[in-house]
Design a protein around this motif. Structure first.
Motif, PDB file in Angstrom:
ATOM      1  N   MET A 121      28.762  47.406  29.223  1.00 54.37           N
ATOM      2  CA  MET A 121      29.070  47.313  30.644  1.00 54.37           C
ATOM      3  C   MET A 121      30.382  48.040  30.968  1.00 54.37           C
ATOM      4  O   MET A 121      31.303  48.037  30.162  1.00 54.37           O
ATOM      5  CB  MET A 121      29.185  45.845  31.047  1.00 54.37           C
ATOM      6  CG  MET A 121      28.143  45.449  32.087  1.00 54.37           C
ATOM      7  SD  MET A 121      28.474  43.879  32.862  1.00 54.37           S
ATOM      8  CE  MET A 121      28.515  42.754  31.473  1.00 54.37           C
ATOM      9  N   LEU A 122      30.469  48.600  32.131  1.00 54.59           N
ATOM     10  CA  LEU A 122      31.707  49.240  32.544  1.00 54.59           C
ATOM     11  C   LEU A 122      32.746  48.184  32.911  1.00 54.59           C
ATOM     12  O   LEU A 122      32.408  47.082  33.349  1.00 54.59           O
ATOM     13  CB  LEU A 122      31.454  50.127  33.766  1.00 54.59           C
ATOM     14  CG  LEU A 122      30.507  51.299  33.569  1.00 54.59           C
ATOM     15  CD1 LEU A 122      30.177  51.944  34.896  1.00 54.59           C
ATOM     16  CD2 LEU A 122      31.121  52.328  32.619  1.00 54.59           C
ATOM     17  N   ALA A 123      33.991  48.566  32.718  1.00 52.92           N
ATOM     18  CA  ALA A 123      35.081  47.629  33.027  1.00 52.92           C
ATOM     19  C   ALA A 123      34.999  47.142  34.472  1.00 52.92           C
ATOM     20  O   ALA A 123      35.193  45.953  34.759  1.00 52.92           O
ATOM     21  CB  ALA A 123      36.425  48.312  32.771  1.00 52.92           C
ATOM     22  N   ILE A 169      32.491  44.433  34.827  1.00 49.56           N
ATOM     23  CA  ILE A 169      32.954  43.173  34.230  1.00 49.56           C
ATOM     24  C   ILE A 169      33.895  42.456  35.203  1.00 49.56           C
ATOM     25  O   ILE A 169      33.740  41.271  35.467  1.00 49.56           O
ATOM     26  CB  ILE A 169      33.664  43.457  32.890  1.00 49.56           C
ATOM     27  CG1 ILE A 169      32.618  43.905  31.863  1.00 49.56           C
ATOM     28  CG2 ILE A 169      34.407  42.234  32.381  1.00 49.56           C
ATOM     29  CD1 ILE A 169      33.191  44.680  30.709  1.00 49.56           C
ATOM     30  N   LEU A 170      34.822  43.226  35.738  1.00 51.61           N
ATOM     31  CA  LEU A 170      35.793  42.633  36.658  1.00 51.61           C
ATOM     32  C   LEU A 170      35.122  42.073  37.908  1.00 51.61           C
ATOM     33  O   LEU A 170      35.509  41.026  38.426  1.00 51.61           O
ATOM     34  CB  LEU A 170      36.855  43.667  37.055  1.00 51.61           C
ATOM     35  CG  LEU A 170      37.840  44.060  35.953  1.00 51.61           C
ATOM     36  CD1 LEU A 170      38.682  45.248  36.378  1.00 51.61           C
ATOM     37  CD2 LEU A 170      38.737  42.882  35.604  1.00 51.61           C
ATOM     38  N   PHE A 199      34.023  38.360  38.436  1.00 53.93           N
ATOM     39  CA  PHE A 199      34.965  37.247  38.649  1.00 53.93           C
ATOM     40  C   PHE A 199      35.583  37.248  40.038  1.00 53.93           C
ATOM     41  O   PHE A 199      36.486  36.484  40.320  1.00 53.93           O
ATOM     42  CB  PHE A 199      36.063  37.300  37.581  1.00 53.93           C
ATOM     43  CG  PHE A 199      35.524  37.297  36.182  1.00 53.93           C
ATOM     44  CD1 PHE A 199      34.949  36.151  35.663  1.00 53.93           C
ATOM     45  CD2 PHE A 199      35.570  38.436  35.409  1.00 53.93           C
ATOM     46  CE1 PHE A 199      34.431  36.135  34.382  1.00 53.93           C
ATOM     47  CE2 PHE A 199      35.060  38.446  34.119  1.00 53.93           C
ATOM     48  CZ  PHE A 199      34.475  37.297  33.604  1.00 53.93           C
ATOM     49  N   GLN A 200      35.116  38.152  40.882  1.00 53.25           N
ATOM     50  CA  GLN A 200      35.732  38.224  42.207  1.00 53.25           C
ATOM     51  C   GLN A 200      35.272  37.085  43.113  1.00 53.25           C
ATOM     52  O   GLN A 200      34.123  36.659  43.064  1.00 53.25           O
ATOM     53  CB  GLN A 200      35.434  39.584  42.843  1.00 53.25           C
ATOM     54  CG  GLN A 200      36.263  40.672  42.180  1.00 53.25           C
ATOM     55  CD  GLN A 200      36.152  41.997  42.882  1.00 53.25           C
ATOM     56  OE1 GLN A 200      36.474  42.107  44.047  1.00 53.25           O
ATOM     57  NE2 GLN A 200      35.686  43.004  42.170  1.00 53.25           N
ATOM     58  N   ALA A 201      36.193  36.639  43.936  1.00 45.94           N
ATOM     59  CA  ALA A 201      35.918  35.503  44.813  1.00 45.94           C
ATOM     60  C   ALA A 201      34.816  35.855  45.815  1.00 45.94           C
ATOM     61  O   ALA A 201      34.739  36.979  46.296  1.00 45.94           O
ATOM     62  CB  ALA A 201      37.182  35.118  45.566  1.00 45.94           C
ATOM     63  N   GLU A 203      49.107  41.999  46.969  1.00 44.69           N
ATOM     64  CA  GLU A 203      48.293  41.356  45.931  1.00 44.69           C
ATOM     65  C   GLU A 203      46.821  41.252  46.325  1.00 44.69           C
ATOM     66  O   GLU A 203      45.960  41.084  45.460  1.00 44.69           O
ATOM     67  CB  GLU A 203      48.858  39.955  45.631  1.00 44.69           C
ATOM     68  CG  GLU A 203      50.167  39.957  44.837  1.00 44.69           C
ATOM     69  CD  GLU A 203      51.409  40.110  45.706  1.00 44.69           C
ATOM     70  OE1 GLU A 203      51.296  40.579  46.860  1.00 44.69           O
ATOM     71  OE2 GLU A 203      52.500  39.768  45.219  1.00 44.69           O
ATOM     72  N   ILE A 204      46.532  41.309  47.613  1.00 45.78           N
ATOM     73  CA  ILE A 204      45.116  41.266  48.029  1.00 45.78           C
ATOM     74  C   ILE A 204      44.677  42.686  48.375  1.00 45.78           C
ATOM     75  O   ILE A 204      44.193  42.967  49.459  1.00 45.78           O
ATOM     76  CB  ILE A 204      44.885  40.272  49.192  1.00 45.78           C
ATOM     77  CG1 ILE A 204      45.837  40.538  50.376  1.00 45.78           C
ATOM     78  CG2 ILE A 204      45.051  38.834  48.712  1.00 45.78           C
ATOM     79  CD1 ILE A 204      45.442  39.767  51.653  1.00 45.78           C
ATOM     80  N   PHE A 205      44.835  43.564  47.402  1.00 44.47           N
ATOM     81  CA  PHE A 205      44.632  44.984  47.650  1.00 44.47           C
ATOM     82  C   PHE A 205      43.217  45.306  48.124  1.00 44.47           C
ATOM     83  O   PHE A 205      43.014  46.152  48.995  1.00 44.47           O
ATOM     84  CB  PHE A 205      44.969  45.793  46.394  1.00 44.47           C
ATOM     85  CG  PHE A 205      45.398  47.193  46.710  1.00 44.47           C
ATOM     86  CD1 PHE A 205      46.720  47.470  47.021  1.00 44.47           C
ATOM     87  CD2 PHE A 205      44.474  48.217  46.737  1.00 44.47           C
ATOM     88  CE1 PHE A 205      47.111  48.760  47.343  1.00 44.47           C
ATOM     89  CE2 PHE A 205      44.865  49.518  47.058  1.00 44.47           C
ATOM     90  CZ  PHE A 205      46.182  49.782  47.362  1.00 44.47           C
ATOM     91  N   LYS A 206      42.224  44.604  47.564  1.00 42.09           N
ATOM     92  CA  LYS A 206      40.834  44.875  47.979  1.00 42.09           C
ATOM     93  C   LYS A 206      40.632  44.485  49.446  1.00 42.09           C
ATOM     94  O   LYS A 206      39.820  45.092  50.147  1.00 42.09           O
ATOM     95  CB  LYS A 206      39.852  44.102  47.089  1.00 42.09           C
ATOM     96  CG  LYS A 206      39.942  44.477  45.630  1.00 42.09           C
ATOM     97  CD  LYS A 206      38.808  45.376  45.203  1.00 42.09           C
ATOM     98  CE  LYS A 206      39.156  45.979  43.870  1.00 42.09           C
ATOM     99  NZ  LYS A 206      38.133  46.607  43.124  1.00 42.09           N
TER     100      LYS A 206
END
Lengths: 162, 458
Positions: B1-3, B6-7, B10-12, B160-163
Motif C-alpha cells: 500500500m502507498l503511504a 495508509i495515512l 486514520f483520518q477523522a 495543524e489542520i492543514f487538510k
C-alpha cells in the motif's frame, strides 16, 4: 535548491496579498519549502527572503517562532503527538509512550534508519479525537489506539519509499 | 500500500464527533454528513439565500420577490445587534457592536479577518465547521464585508489542520467560480475577495493582534491596544476580526431575523453555541445546543461521565478558563452569564471534563507547561512568570514541593495578571489560582506526602 514548481506555488501565495505586502506570504512559502526539502535550511531562508524582498533575519525569526517549522532535518515521517490536557485525559500521553517503545526512541529523536521522528506537540485542535497525532505537518490521524499506532508504523515501514 | 493510503485510513470522519444526531436545534451543524460540503449542497440547504436577500435590490431581482428590497449595510448591522450574537472565539464581545466600530467613510482599504486559529486546548469546533460546512463561513464573511464596506478578507486557519485549510481553499474556488466572491457579487455593485492563510504552530496567534502580525509575515507577538484593530489593524488599516463560528452564525440570522436568533438562546446570550466536549465523557465531540442549555443536559448528550465515574471538575471554556468543581457546574446553564456568575468563563465553549480519578496537580502541571511553551516572550511577567509557575507545579507533582509553594504560586499568578500586553499571561495565571482555590487540600497533600492523593490517574 527549491524547484520551479515550488516557486510557482510561492507566486500563488504572494498573489493573495497587496503588491507592497509580499512578506505576508512568508509563512506559506516556508511551509512549501519544508514540504519539498523536509526542513528549512539557512539557504532556503535566504532564497525565500530574496523572493519576498525580506531581510534573511526576518525570515529566520518566522522559522524559529512557529513550532511546526523544522530547523533541522527530520525523519521521513514526523509524528507529532498531542499530549495537552484534553488529550492527556484520553491517552495522548500513553500514545506517545507507546510510540517511544514501538520505535525504540525517546520523544524528540529520530530512528536510526531515518524513517521516523517522534515529537510531543501542543493542542492540534482535535481534542475530541484523542489520541491524535499529526504526520508530516499535514495529515491528522484520529482515535489512535495502540493497535492503530502499530498499524500506522508497520504500514509506513512496509510502504518504504512508495 | 502507498503511504498516502495508509495515512488516509486514520483520518477523522466526523461520525463520532459531529454527525451523531445529538445536537439540539442546530443551525451550523444542521444536516451535515461529511460529504455535503460543496457549494451545491450548501445552496440546497438554503445557503447563500441570506446574501441574495441583502443584495436583492442591487442584483435586479424582480419586484414581486418579497425580498426584492434588499438590505442596507446599516440594516444588516442592526439585525446582527438585535440578534444578541456575541463573539464565539472566547471573549464574547457583541458582534454587531464590533461591526459598528468600523469607520464607514474611510477612504482607503479596510480588511475583514476570520480567526480560525483554533488552538485553545479543548476547542475543536471551528475545524469541523470549516471541514464540513465551509460555505457558511464564506457567506457570513461576505455579509459582514457588505455591512462594513470591506473589499478584502482573509481567513487565518490553524496550521495543524492543514487538510482543512486546503478544503477551505477549494470552497473559495467554488464561490469564486459562481460569482459569489470577486467583483460585482451576484451582479450587484458590491465587490469582495476572500483568501485563506495558514498559521504554523503558535497558540499566541489566536490572539487577534498577534494574528495580524502573523498575517503580515512576522513572528506573532501581540500589539498594544489601543489602537484597536478597527482603527489600526492589518497593514495599519481598519480591520474587523471575528471567530469562525461567529461568521457562521450570520447567514441564519439574516435569513430568520435577529429576534428569532435571540429567541433561540437566552437574553444577553442569543442563538446556539457549539460546545466541544473533551476529557472524561463517554462520547467526546462537538455539540451544538441553544445558549442556556443546562450543563447537566449537555453532559448527558456526551454520554455522561466515562465509565460511570463521578464528576470531579469541569474547565468550562477552554484551558484558560478557571476550573469549577463538578457540583457547581451541575447547577450552571451554558451561557455567558451563568458561567461568569459561577466564577469562570464560557470562553470558546470548550468543556473539559475531569472525573474523580484525576489528580488536579498533574492536570495543572500539563497546562502550566503549555503556557510556558507558548508564551511569546515579549512581556517579562509572562515570559518569566509562566516558567516559574510551571517549575513550581512541576516540583509539587514530583514530590519536591515546599510548604510555601502554594502561596508562591498564588503570588506569581497575581503578579502576572493585568501586567502583560495580551491575555496569555492572564490565561496562564487563572487556571493556577482556580485550581488552588477549589482543590487546595490536594495540593497540600502532594507537598506533605510527596505523593498523589488520587493515585488512580493514568
Amino acid at each position: 535548491m527549491i524547484s520551479e514548481e515550488s516557486k510557482v506555488r510561492f507566486a500563488q501565495e504572494v498573489a493573495k496579498y497587496p503588491e507592497d505586502q509580499k512578506q505576508s506570504a512568508v509563512m506559506a512559502c516556508l511551509a512549501i519549502v519544508q514540504q519539498e526539502a523536509g526542513y528549512v535550511s539557512a539557504e532556503s531562508e535566504a532564497m525565500v527572503a530574496e523572493f519576498l524582498g525580506m531581510a534573511p533575519m526576518a525570515v529566520h525569526e518566522v522559522t524559529t517562532f512557529y513550532n511546526m517549522y523544522n530547523q533541522q532535518p527530520v525523519g521521513k515521517y514526523k509524528l507529532n503527538v498531542c499530549t495537552n490536557l484534553p488529550c492527556q485525559l484520553r491517552d495522548g500521553g500513553k500514545a506517545l509512550k507507546h510510540l517511544e517503545h514501538k520505535l525504540d526512541i525517546k520523544m524528540g529523536e529520530t530512528t536510526p534508519d531515518g524513517m521516523f521522528t517522534l515529537q510531543q506537540c501542543e493542542c492540534l485542535g482535535a481534542c475530541a479525537d484523542s489520541p491524535v497525532l499529526l504526520v508530516n505537518d499535514q495529515t491528522m490521524c484520529s482515535f489512535m489506539s495502540d493497535d492503530k499506532l502499530d498499524q500506522l508504523v508497520d504500514g509506513l515501514r512496509a510502504a518504504g519509499d512508495k | 500500500m502507498l503511504a498516502e493510503q495508509i495515512l488516509s485510513q486514520f483520518q477523522a470522519t466526523g461520525v463520532q464527533t459531529c454527525f451523531h444526531g445529538r445536537h439540539i436545534n442546530p443551525q451550523i451543524y444542521a444536516d451535515l454528513n461529511g460529504s455535503n460540503w460543496h457549494l451545491k449542497d450548501y445552496e440546497s440547504r438554503g445557503g447563500y439565500q441570506a446574501l441574495r436577500k441583502i443584495l436583492a435590490k442591487n442584483s435586479g431581482v424582480t419586484a414581486d420577490d418579497a425580498t426584492a428590497s434588499g438590505m442596507t449595510p446599516d440594516q444588516v448591522v442592526a439585525v446582527v445587534k438585535e440578534s444578541g450574537l456575541r463573539g464565539r472565539g472566547g471573549a464574547g464581545f457583541p458582534t454587531g457592536l464590533k461591526w459598528s466600530f468600523m469607520p464607514r467613510q474611510y477612504a482607503g482599504q479596510k480588511y475583514l479577518v476570520c480567526n480560525s486559529d483554533e488552538g485553545e486546548p479543548g476547542t475543536c469546533k471551528d475545524r469541523e465547521i470549516l471541514q464540513f460546512n465551509p460555505h457558511m463561513v464564506i457567506e457570513g464573511m461576505i455579509i459582514a464585508a457588505y455591512a462594513m464596506g470591506i473589499a478584502v478578507g482573509y481567513n487565518y486557519i490553524h496550521g495543524e489542520i492543514f487538510k482543512t485549510y486546503l478544503r477551505f481553499e477549494e470552497a473559495l474556488e467554488e464561490a469564486r467560480a459562481a460569482g459569489l466572491l470577486g467583483p460585482n457579487i451576484l451582479g450587484s455593485e458590491f465587490s469582495f475577495q476572500l483568501h485563506a492563510a495558514h498559521g504554523y504552530g503558535a497558540y499566541i496567534c489566536g490572539e487577534e493582534t498577534s494574528l495580524l502580525e502573523s498575517l503580515e509575515g512576522k513572528k506573532g507577538q501581540p500589539r498594544y491596544k489601543p489602537p484597536f484593530p478597527a482603527s489600526f489593524g492589518l497593514y495599519g488599516k481598519p480591520t474587523t476580526i471575528n471567530n469562525t463560528e461567529t461568521f457562521a452564525a450570520v447567514p441564519w440570522i439574516i435569513r430568520n431575523g435577529g429576534q428569532a436568533y435571540l429567541a433561540c438562546g437566552k437574553p444577553n446570550s442569543g442563538g446556539t453555541k457549539i460546545f466541544s466536549i473533551s476529557g472524561d465523557v463517554e462520547l467526546p465531540g462537538n455539540y451544538e445546543v441553544p445558549m442556556g442549555t443546562p450543563f447537566s443536559q449537555l453532559l448527558e448528550l456526551a454520554g455522561g461521565v466515562r465509565s460511570g465515574r463521578q464528576l470531579k471538575a469541569v474547565i468550562p471554556g477552554g484551558s484558560s478558563s478557571p476550573v469549577l468543581p463538578g457540583s457547581i457546574m451541575m447547577d450552571c446553564t451554558m451561557d455567558y452569564d451563568s458561567i461568569a456568575k459561577a466564577g469562570s468563563m464560557l470562553g470558546s465553549g470548550a468543556v473539559i471534563v475531569l472525573d474523580d480519578s484525576r489528580c488536579m496537580v498533574k492536570s495543572l502541571q500539563r497546562l502550566s507547561y503549555f503556557y510556558m511553551h507558548e508564551s511569546c516572550g515579549q512581556c517579562t511577567p509572562c515570559r518569566e512568570g509562566t516558567g516559574w509557575l510551571s517549575r513550581v507545579v512541576d516540583r509539587i507533582e514530583n514530590g519536591h514541593g515546599r510548604v510555601t509553594d502554594l502561596d508562591l504560586l498564588d503570588n506569581v499568578a497575581e503578579n502576572i495578571m493585568g501586567r502583560t500586553i495580551c491575555a496569555l499571561g492572564d490565561a496562564a495565571a487563572m487556571p493556577v489560582r482556580a485550581m488552588i482555590k477549589h482543590f487546595r487540600p490536594e495540593f497540600e497533600y502532594h507537598v506533605e506526602h510527596k505523593t498523589c492523593m488520587v493515585p488512580l490517574y493514568v
